[in-house]
Write an enzyme that holds these catalytic residues in place. Structure first.
Site, short mmCIF file in Angstrom:
data_model
loop_
_atom_site.label_atom_id
_atom_site.label_comp_id
_atom_site.label_asym_id
_atom_site.label_seq_id
_atom_site.Cartn_x
_atom_site.Cartn_y
_atom_site.Cartn_z
N LYS A 181 -2.97 27.52 -2.87
CA LYS A 181 -4.41 27.60 -3.11
C LYS A 181 -4.84 27.04 -4.46
O LYS A 181 -5.99 26.60 -4.62
CB LYS A 181 -4.87 29.05 -3.00
CG LYS A 181 -4.80 29.65 -1.62
CD LYS A 181 -5.91 29.16 -0.73
CE LYS A 181 -6.01 29.96 0.55
NZ LYS A 181 -7.14 29.49 1.40
N SER A 189 -8.81 37.10 0.26
CA SER A 189 -7.93 38.25 0.44
C SER A 189 -6.87 38.32 -0.65
O SER A 189 -6.16 39.31 -0.75
CB SER A 189 -7.24 38.19 1.82
OG SER A 189 -6.41 37.04 1.89
N GLU A 223 -0.08 30.47 13.71
CA GLU A 223 -0.94 31.63 13.49
C GLU A 223 -0.21 32.90 13.88
O GLU A 223 0.68 32.88 14.74
CB GLU A 223 -2.21 31.54 14.34
CG GLU A 223 -3.18 30.46 13.94
CD GLU A 223 -4.45 30.51 14.75
OE1 GLU A 223 -5.52 30.73 14.17
OE2 GLU A 223 -4.38 30.33 15.99
N GLY A 262 -4.06 37.06 15.67
CA GLY A 262 -5.20 36.35 15.09
C GLY A 262 -5.16 34.88 15.45
O GLY A 262 -5.03 34.02 14.58
N ASP A 272 -7.34 32.66 16.42
CA ASP A 272 -8.68 32.08 16.54
C ASP A 272 -8.66 30.55 16.60
O ASP A 272 -9.43 29.95 17.35
CB ASP A 272 -9.57 32.55 15.38
CG ASP A 272 -8.93 32.33 14.02
OD1 ASP A 272 -7.93 33.02 13.72
OD2 ASP A 272 -9.40 31.46 13.26
N SER A 275 3.88 28.52 2.35
CA SER A 275 2.58 28.40 1.68
C SER A 275 2.37 29.32 0.49
O SER A 275 1.49 29.08 -0.32
CB SER A 275 1.44 28.59 2.69
OG SER A 275 1.50 29.86 3.30
#
Length: 320
Positions: free
Chosen positions: A55, A80, A206, A210, A212, A306
């Site tokens: 990030k 989060s 995923e 979750g 999506d 990650s």
């Protein structure tokens, strides 16, 4: 916003801008892992990135493009944990200040680190509150620039530098596995990788509770699911990003799912055999490979680890 595009030139420009501030993280190899999986595996270890996750790439890149007067007023973000830490650190590096909206149940280690970088934290209930709306209101009330965790072209371009570095270091790959939450890492990685290696398979991963993005790809439009309850807290999101989804819809080959037990197994193997610490979200791409979820199996495959932001107590709890 959905009409905004991100190109390889954008990713390469981001790489030049963040050079010397953002770590060029190592690519690890393991004969044991290759034997277990049956493929040549190249691990891009963003757990060794500053602030502990990929990030920081997108956060620093986006904030470095703000006008000096906006940096003086400060920035806001919602996260989060990993984007929170990244924005807090980037603000410190750029002489700015940050206010971060975080879930009440965010991991203690991530909240402590965010505060440690100098940010102010405001909390909300992730299961009842709309973090995007709350974050936008917070930024507007205080005159802050909102740095979203994935739905921003400069953030996406910054995240894509991870794949850019990986392919520069390894040469062409047959496939690249990347965790998918809001989709920024995958979108940026897919832009870079498919431009550099035509024909590469982009495979998102995923948590099974979750899915999506998988559902959205099948439907051809963004699908909203209940906020998932999973150990992969960094991927506990109800829907793909408005800007990231069109990119991923165009460039992804597939999305595969992993369960919490498979994530734990990947974290354990990473710790015991590879000697690296990963957080649950950071291990999902490795988990998919170990669980045999990728079919057909590529010969040379890149896997993005990650992030590694997890406290000792939580790590021991998950490994018990």
């Amino acid at each position: 916003m959905s009409g905004v595009t991100v190109t390889l030139d954008d990713v390469q420009d981001a790489a030049a801008r963040i050079k010397g501030v953002v770590h060029r993280t190592p690519v690890l190899r393991s004969r044991t892992l290759d034997t277990l999986v049956g493929a040549e595996v190249h691990l891009k270890c963003e757990n060794f990135q500053r602030a502990g996750a990929f990030k920081f790439r997108g956060a620093y890149h986006a904030m470095s493009r703000l006008a000096p007067e906006q940096l003086a007023r400060g920035v806001a973000a919602f996260s989060s944990g990993n984007h929170a830490q990244a924005v807090a650190l980037a603000a410190r590096e750029l002489g700015s200040s940050a206010v971060i909206l975080m879930p009440e149940d965010a991991p203690r280690s991530k909240r402590d680190a965010t505060e440690g970088y100098g940010a102010e934290i405001v909390t909300y209930d992730r299961y009842t509150g709309d973090r995007a709306a709350l974050g936008a209101r917070l930024a507007a009330e205080r005159g802050l620039a909102l740095i979203p965790p994935y739905d921003h072209p400069h953030v996406i371009a910054g995240q894509g530098t991870a794949a850019l570095e990986l392919i520069e270091d390894t040469g062409p790959l047959d496939a690249l596995l990347t965790p998918v939450g809001g989709g920024g890492l995958m979108a940026g990685s897919a832009v870079a990788a498919t431009a550099l290696v035509p024909g590469i398979r982009m495979i998102g991963v995923e948590p099974e509770t979750g899915d999506d993005t998988r559902r959205s790809l099948a439907a051809g439009e963004r699908v909203r699911v209940p906020v998932p309850r999973t150990i992969a807290d960094g991927q506990a999101l109800p829907e793909p990003g408005e800007l990231t989804f069109p990119i991923n819809r165009r460039l992804l080959d597939s999305v595969v799912l992993v369960g919490d037990d498979e994530i734990r197994a990947a974290m354990r193997l990473a710790f015991e055999r590879l000697k690296i610490v990963t957080e649950p979200s950071g291990a999902t791409a490795l988990a998919a490979l170990l669980a045999g979820a990728v079919d057909p199996l590529p010969r040379r495959v890149g896997v993005v680890i990650s992030g590694g932001n997890i406290g000792l107590d939580r790590f021991l709890e998950l490994m018990a």
